[in-house]
Design a protein around this motif. Structure first.
Motif, PDB file in Angstrom:
ATOM      1  N   LEU A 104       0.838  -1.207   0.000  1.00 13.34           N
ATOM      2  CA  LEU A 104       0.000   0.000   0.000  1.00 13.34           C
ATOM      3  C   LEU A 104       0.867   1.249   0.000  1.00 13.34           C
ATOM      4  CD1 LEU A 104      -2.922  -0.521   2.541  1.00 13.34           C
ATOM      5  CD2 LEU A 104      -3.096  -0.131   0.089  1.00 13.34           C
ATOM      6  N   GLU A 105       1.965   1.164   0.741  1.00 17.05           N
ATOM      7  CA  GLU A 105       2.834   2.336   0.834  1.00 17.05           C
ATOM      8  C   GLU A 105       3.712   2.507  -0.412  1.00 17.05           C
ATOM      9  OE1 GLU A 105       1.953   4.563   3.064  1.00 17.05           O
ATOM     10  OE2 GLU A 105       0.515   2.960   3.412  1.00 17.05           O
ATOM     11  N   VAL A 106       3.968   1.434  -1.134  1.00 18.99           N
ATOM     12  CA  VAL A 106       4.645   1.576  -2.431  1.00 18.99           C
ATOM     13  C   VAL A 106       3.729   2.389  -3.347  1.00 18.99           C
ATOM     14  CG1 VAL A 106       5.466   0.382  -4.484  1.00 18.99           C
ATOM     15  CG2 VAL A 106       5.935  -0.586  -2.242  1.00 18.99           C
ATOM     16  N   HIS A 121       1.475   4.467  -2.392  1.00 17.03           N
ATOM     17  CA  HIS A 121       1.423   5.840  -1.913  1.00 17.03           C
ATOM     18  C   HIS A 121       2.667   6.622  -2.314  1.00 17.03           C
ATOM     19  CE1 HIS A 121      -0.078   9.107   0.516  1.00 17.03           C
ATOM     20  NE2 HIS A 121       1.140   9.263   0.993  1.00 17.03           N
ATOM     21  N   ARG A 122       3.817   5.966  -2.195  1.00 17.19           N
ATOM     22  CA  ARG A 122       5.056   6.640  -2.577  1.00 17.19           C
ATOM     23  C   ARG A 122       5.000   7.022  -4.059  1.00 17.19           C
ATOM     24  NH1 ARG A 122       9.776   7.928   0.632  1.00 17.19           N
ATOM     25  NH2 ARG A 122       8.164   9.489   0.855  1.00 17.19           N
ATOM     26  N   GLU A 134       2.858  10.005  -4.404  1.00 14.73           N
ATOM     27  CA  GLU A 134       3.568  11.201  -3.944  1.00 14.73           C
ATOM     28  C   GLU A 134       4.539  11.714  -4.997  1.00 14.73           C
ATOM     29  OE1 GLU A 134       4.023  10.813   0.897  1.00 14.73           O
ATOM     30  OE2 GLU A 134       5.564   9.980  -0.378  1.00 14.73           O
ATOM     31  N   THR A 167      13.685   4.036  -2.161  1.00 15.50           N
ATOM     32  CA  THR A 167      12.532   4.432  -1.370  1.00 15.50           C
ATOM     33  C   THR A 167      12.587   5.905  -1.002  1.00 15.50           C
ATOM     34  OG1 THR A 167      13.558   3.916   0.726  1.00 15.50           O
ATOM     35  CG2 THR A 167      12.429   2.133  -0.384  1.00 15.50           C
ATOM     36  N   THR A 218      18.953  -1.589   0.222  1.00 14.17           N
ATOM     37  CA  THR A 218      17.574  -2.017  -0.024  1.00 14.17           C
ATOM     38  C   THR A 218      17.492  -2.897  -1.268  1.00 14.17           C
ATOM     39  OG1 THR A 218      16.893   0.099   0.879  1.00 14.17           O
ATOM     40  CG2 THR A 218      15.213  -1.187  -0.221  1.00 14.17           C
ATOM     41  N   ASP A 275      16.096  10.795   4.509  1.00 18.54           N
ATOM     42  CA  ASP A 275      15.140  10.458   3.457  1.00 18.54           C
ATOM     43  C   ASP A 275      14.591   9.045   3.560  1.00 18.54           C
ATOM     44  OD1 ASP A 275      15.359  12.842   2.363  1.00 18.54           O
ATOM     45  OD2 ASP A 275      16.809  12.261   0.824  1.00 18.54           O
ATOM     46  N   TYR A 276      15.309   8.219   4.285  1.00 23.63           N
ATOM     47  CA  TYR A 276      14.857   6.835   4.357  1.00 23.63           C
ATOM     48  C   TYR A 276      13.901   6.606   5.509  1.00 23.63           C
ATOM     49  CZ  TYR A 276      17.878   6.141   0.491  1.00 23.63           C
ATOM     50  OH  TYR A 276      18.412   6.229  -0.758  1.00 23.63           O
ATOM     51  N   TYR A 322      10.228   7.050   6.653  1.00 25.32           N
ATOM     52  CA  TYR A 322       8.979   7.216   5.935  1.00 25.32           C
ATOM     53  C   TYR A 322       7.877   7.475   6.963  1.00 25.32           C
ATOM     54  CZ  TYR A 322       5.093   5.947   2.784  1.00 25.32           C
ATOM     55  OH  TYR A 322       3.956   5.953   2.029  1.00 25.32           O
ATOM     56  N   TRP A 339      10.988  -0.231   4.371  1.00 28.53           N
ATOM     57  CA  TRP A 339      11.182  -1.209   3.299  1.00 28.53           C
ATOM     58  C   TRP A 339      12.379  -2.098   3.571  1.00 28.53           C
ATOM     59  CZ3 TRP A 339       8.801   3.420   1.837  1.00 28.53           C
ATOM     60  CH2 TRP A 339       7.576   3.267   1.163  1.00 28.53           C
ATOM     61  N   GLN A 362      -0.413   6.432   6.618  1.00 30.00           N
ATOM     62  CA  GLN A 362       0.896   5.988   6.119  1.00 30.00           C
ATOM     63  C   GLN A 362       1.816   5.616   7.282  1.00 30.00           C
ATOM     64  OE1 GLN A 362      -0.637   8.725   4.689  1.00 30.00           O
ATOM     65  NE2 GLN A 362      -1.133   7.542   2.865  1.00 30.00           N
ATOM     66  N   ASN A 420       0.545   2.298   8.711  1.00 30.40           N
ATOM     67  CA  ASN A 420       0.787   1.196   7.775  1.00 30.40           C
ATOM     68  C   ASN A 420       2.251   0.776   7.779  1.00 30.40           C
ATOM     69  OD1 ASN A 420      -1.810   0.908   6.925  1.00 30.40           O
ATOM     70  ND2 ASN A 420      -1.534   1.945   4.961  1.00 30.40           N
ATOM     71  N   ALA A 421       3.132   1.757   7.691  1.00 31.88           N
ATOM     72  CA  ALA A 421       4.558   1.423   7.612  1.00 31.88           C
ATOM     73  C   ALA A 421       5.014   0.755   8.899  1.00 31.88           C
ATOM     74  CB  ALA A 421       5.375   2.676   7.335  1.00 31.88           C
TER      75      ALA A 421
END
Lengths: 161, 934
Positions: free
Chosen positions: A81-83, A85-86, A89, A126, B207, B248-249, B251, B258, B303, B306-307
């Motif tokens: 889901l967040e992929v 969303h990203r 964005e 990411t 990643t 930046d990593y 979220y 991730w 978000q 979820n994360a």
């Protein structure tokens, strides 16, 4: 890994599709038709995950557009889901308050952005900043040849993010 | 106004607007055709197009393709764009190639050449473009061309980080991450350098590399074992980081979700670490993740949650996978418990799913049980059927002796309202639980009869076969069962399945309740017969058997029964089976003495104990849900199943009709009369040594999928075979070679069809000379014709004298039903259309089994399937790993269309083979022939 990603409108029109696994054209059409109908029939409060064949479907609606991903059994639904969303964005930042029309008229850009985010069905970067930097670098490479844009009145709302 | 970014292609934008303005589908097609004609003429014209124009037209073609129209030109122009020195032109070229060019196209050579140039480029953006294209296509050719170069790119010190990221995922794709051909992976020093990417400074590189390492570990876990400790330390650094550390990593306030999930996933490839230090650190990480779940959220955004929860669920998966830390398991369970009532549907769904796995662990089973009420409540109140389905799965998984009655009752209650889509599975689950946890078999009988009453349509054969098996085997419930079915049958409308169960049980044990005037023999008989006319022929056939059993049990109603048997609807029924039963039973009743009658119609002997056939069915159903058995408590059961796998397959047909007999829908006759059909020639093949006999069996198996080869060989003689088949006819040449230095005399090979095979297969053998000279070979010609589907093999008996001693070999000839296949080509639509039409339980035969040879030899599998006689239909199954095929079995006077699907599960090294045809016995027989081949 993600097997494919589909973008379609509330009316069931396909807007973008990306296949990370080789499917025959006929199969692609069948799969898209089947999933579009199934998802459009679901009510808003329902769960965002579906079992479909041996895959898991994860979908989310942004304004008039549905984003739908098929991932494998071992993949993480919430993170998928967040992929999505990203990606939304990134589109939003790139186009500036993106709407469905941006994707229709600039489908190739939407593809290029997706290629920077996901390769071979796995997320490669990411960080939003890094992806935008990569896209900006691509744009820099383009010869400057701005033309006057055709004027098309906007009909769809801005997506709420 | 939607902005056209970068260098807008005005022509493209105008075209897209035109399409959008089309009022009808026809107008749209007209506009598209006009554009296609225009582009075609431009491409063919004399004027050379500049790069911009080519790009614009290729882009238009792409747009048209994405609208769902076929594009059959422009590929060459797109390939030309690849070598353009303008980036945007190159980029569009690559996009077109990725979306539209088939990896088997002739143009691929050119594409590979361009990619190769771009990989050498000093501009990392060009290199990335090339890598993305390789990953998008991922063909074998690409793997061959770049399989050596990309690994170097990945570990070289000079490579830019972004290129490394693309290279890692590109390799992942080439190594067969997505159904591609697996290629050899580099090893040795390279392994350690890849593993050390987990320590890389750049989070993006780590990643991407973690995904690659995960795939490599799945192939050779030993070689990559070093990644465990590195992954644990990396994970530990992330979970202890504050959200500002990773910039930046991070979220939505969650540090590197991730990467965390990928690392947790990677660790699930291994058992818990042996090194106590590493293990301790890993447990600390897991505890920290569980602790964080308790903290108040740092943001209200979905978000964020979820994360955070994605990491939490993955951590719980790892805890369940390790199954060694009771403390963590219980904590995980409590955490999931709190999600069961969360307002987010997604979390409730996932919590139910994860808890299913927790229920199978001995450490957390009791902790899961605490949530029983909540789960039952979910079953009643959830509005989304997929969530309710999860609740059913969890109830099934958490069921044990202590709560079985309550859970079964709740499931029965729910069944009345349940969605049609999940009823059949629920019925199976209830039936299994009732059997598994029955301490009192009267309860079991009640539950099954309730099932039939509530959801008769969804009660599959396995379920009602099973209740009969149990009642027959357990003397203590026979009277009770007879009483209960008698009562159930009194309902004005009762399901046909109830009539079947009732008919069978009363036929066996009706005498136990006959003492009561309310259920006297005559009442029983009339009650059953009142349903007779509403039933299908198959059920009527069963009832006729019940009646003849009544003649034995209750001589006082013999007259009435004989009248029924004599009636035109039975004795002259259009159904051959009914006619035959009526006339045979009539003769039996009229001419045979009561002693003989009593012996023939004696009570059924107990069924051999075997695994529940229902369980086997449920396992088949849940295959697609999760190979690990997530959908139910199957985890612990799998082990026990393997041992008696064969018997579970056989048990479908209620035992009496063993596998050697073709299972027709009418085979109930045999079941009721308790006649065992002997396994034919299996046992009495004596005469030669075990070694050559087992080699013969092995050869026979090979000859199922090919027509020529050696059938039998020992020190004296070699028997070879060469065969041709056309439609329902076959011609076999049998070659007998004398391997000795003296002649074989009184040589006489004969072919015979044992038992019922004689009526199904016509065999004619030419005679041969009676002597085979030393070292010589003679040939015997045999013609065969298939009349009806058959199971046994015709026998070739070879008699001869060598050195004064008489020799006799009895061999099976490899003439099997699949030899009469005609391969049939069809497209995806017609295949799946027919597949759906043949979905009746009688029409399908399915088997899930461990592969003997591994699932990697794709060509070998294809050869066998084609050799089996089917047309291999490539590329029509959504999963490229699957094999599908189609063919028609020709028999005299009938042709049976058959469809096949073979689905490998590479991780578990298993296959699922499904065969559907319009005739159940054919499906079953083909399945039995084919599955031992893999």
């Amino acid at each position: 890994m993600m097997q494919f990603m589909l973008l379609f409108s509330r009316q069931g029109k396909q807007r973008l599709q990306k296949w990370f696994v080789a499917y025959q054209d006929k199969m692609k059409k069948k799969v898209t038709r089947e999933l579009t109908t199934t998802i459009l029939a679901r009510k808003p409060k329902m769960c965002s995950f579906l079992e479909w064949k041996d895959l898991k479907i994860v979908y989310k609606r942004y304004a008039s557009l549905y984003f739908c991903c098929a991932v494998e059994q071992e993949d993480n639904e919430l993170l998928t889901l967040e992929v999505i969303h990203r990606y939304v964005e990134l589109l939003d930042k790139y186009f500036g308050s993106v709407c469905e029309l941006d994707i229709i008229f600039n489908f190739e850009k939407a593809y290029f952005i997706l290629d920077e985010l996901i390769i071979g069905g796995e997320i490669q970067e990411t960080s939003k900043k890094s992806v935008l930097k990569a896209i900006a670098a691509q744009d820099m490479l383009q010869e400057v040849c701005m033309r006057t844009n055709p004027s098309i009145s906007s009909e769809d709302g801005v997506w709420s993010i | 106004m939607p902005a056209v970014r970068g260098d807008g292609m005005r022509g493209l934008a105008v075209f897209i607007s035109d399409i959008r303005n089309c009022k009808s589908k026809e107008a749209e097609i007209k506009r598209i055709n006009k554009e296609l004609a225009n582009i075609r003429s431009k491409f063919k014209g004399d004027k050379t197009l500049d790069g911009y124009q080519k790009k614009k037209y290729v882009c238009k073609l792409l747009f048209i393709f994405l609208l769902g129209h076929d594009i059959d030109f422009g590929h060459m122009e797109a390939v030309n764009l690849l070598s353009s020195n303008k980036y945007t032109e190159k980029q569009i070229g690559y996009l077109f190639i990725s979306v539209l060019v088939d990896s088997t196209s002739d143009l691929m050579k050119l594409v590979i050449k361009s990619i190769s140039n771009d990989l050498q480029s000093r501009n990392p953006i060009h290199v990335n473009l090339a890598l993305q294209c390789i990953a998008n296509i991922g063909s074998k050719d690409m793997a061959d061309a770049f399989g050596n170069e990309i690994p170097k790119l990945l570990v070289s010190g000079d490579t830019m980080d972004t290129v490394k990221q693309s290279a890692a995922l590109c390799l992942l794709r080439l190594y067969g991450g997505a159904g591609g051909e697996p290629t050899a992976t580099p090893s040795g020093e390279w392994t350690s350098r890849i593993v050390h990417l987990l320590n890389d400074q750049h989070m993006g590189v780590v990643t991407a590399a973690t995904s690659l390492i995960d795939a490599l570990v799945k192939r050779s876990p030993e070689e990559y074992k070093g990644c465990v400790s590195l992954a644990v330390s990396r994970l530990s650094r992330i979970v202890t980081a504050s959200y500002t550390d990773l910039q930046d990593y991070t979220y939505y306030f969650v540090p590197a979700p991730w990467l965390s999930v990928k690392l947790l996933r990677l660790l699930q490839n291994y058992p818990p670490p042996d090194d106590p230090g590493v293990r301790g650190r890993l447990n600390e990480c897991l505890e920290t993740i569980l602790n964080k779940a308790q903290e108040p959220p740092k943001s209200k955004k979905v978000q964020h949650s979820n994360a955070k929860n994605a990491v939490l669920f993955e951590a719980i998966s790892l805890i369940i996978h390790s199954d060694s830390e009771p403390n963590l398991l219980v904590r995980a369970c409590n955490q999931l418990g709190s999600f069961l009532t969360h307002r987010e549907t997604n979390l409730r769904y996932l919590a139910l799913e994860s808890m299913c796995l927790l229920a199978t662990s001995e450490f957390s089973h009791d902790a899961v049980k605490k949530h029983q009420e909540t789960v039952i409540n979910a079953l009643k109140t959830e509005r989304d059927v997929s969530v309710r389905q999860r609740a059913v799965d969890l109830l099934y998984a958490m069921c044990d002796k202590s709560n079985a009655e309550e859970i079964v009752q709740e499931m029965l209650n729910y069944l009345e309202l349940a969605d049609y889509s999940i009823r059949e599975e629920m019925v199976l689950k209830v039936a299994i639980l009732a059997e598994k946890y029955a301490s009192d078999y009267t309860w079991y009988v009640d539950v099954i009869l309730n099932l039939i009453r509530i959801a008769g349509d969804y009660v599959s054969e396995e379920v009602w076969y099973r209740v009969i098996q149990i009642v027959v085997n357990r003397e203590d419930v026979q009277g009770y069962a007879a009483k209960m079915v008698f009562e159930a049958l009194q309902a004005p409308a009762c399901h046909e399945n109830m009539v079947k169960v009732g008919g069978y049980i009363l036929g066996e044990f009706g005498n136990l309740i006959a003492g009561d005037a309310r259920s006297s023999p005559q009442v029983q008989f009339r009650l059953l017969h009142s349903k007779f006319h509403l039933c299908s022929p198959m059920t009527r056939a069963l009832l006729l058997s019940t009646y003849v059993k009544f003649i034995n049990l209750f001589p006082e109603i013999k007259g009435e029964i004989i009248t029924i048997l004599k009636s035109d609807t039975n004795l002259r029924s259009a159904e051959a089976e009914l006619q035959q039963r009526a006339s045979e039973y009539l003769t039996l009743a009229n001419t045979v003495s009561t002693d003989v009658l009593a012996t023939v119609l004696e009570e059924m002997p107990a069924f051999p104990e075997r695994e529940s056939s229902i369980l086997a069915k449920l396992k088949k159903k849940s295959w697609s849900n999760d190979a690990a058995g997530a959908s139910g408590a199957t985890k612990s059961e799998t082990v026990s199943t393997k041992a008696n796998h064969v018997s579970s397959e056989r048990s479908m047909d209620m035992g009496a009709s063993s596998g050697a007999k073709p299972q027709s829908s009418m085979s109930l006759l045999v079941d009721v009369l308790g006649g065992e059909i002997p396994n034919g020639m299996q046992g009495n093949l004596g005469g030669f040594s075990n070694a050559s006999m087992s080699a013969h069996e092995e050869n026979l198996k090979k000859l199922i999928c090919k027509n020529n080869g050696v059938l039998f060989e020992n020190d004296l003689i070699q028997v070879g075979i060469r065969a041709e088949y056309r439609q329902n006819l076959g011609r076999l040449g049998i070659f007998f070679g004398n391997k000795t230095i003296s002649p074989l005399t009184q040589f006489s090979p004969t072919v015979s069809c044992p038992g019922i095979l004689a009526a199904k297969l016509l065999v004619q053998a030419k005679s041969v000379e009676s002597q085979v000279e030393a070292g010589a070979q003679i040939q015997q010609l045999i013609n065969v014709e298939c009349i009806d589907d058959f199971v046994e093999y015709p026998l070739l008996t070879v008699n001869f004298v060598h050195g004064g001693s008489q020799q006799r070999h009895e061999l099976k000839l490899p003439v099997s039903i699949n030899k009469f296949f005609q391969a049939t080509d069809m497209n995806s639509d017609s295949f799946f259309g027919r597949w759906k039409n043949l979905s009746g339980p009688q029409q399908e035969a399915q088997h899930i089994f461990q592969s003997q040879f591994g699932t990697d030899d794709i060509d070998g599998v294809k050869t066998k399937l084609v050799g089996f006689g089917l047309a291999l239909l490539e590329g029509i199954d959504p999963n490229p790993d699957n094999f599908v095929g189609a063919g028609i079995v020709h028999m005299r006077g009938q042709q049976i269309g058959c469809l096949l699907r073979l689905e490998p599960n590479k991780q578990a090294n298993m296959y699922r083979l499904t065969i559907r045809s319009s005739k159940g016995s054919v499906s079953k027989q083909l399945l039995d022939l084919l599955h031992p081949q893999f």
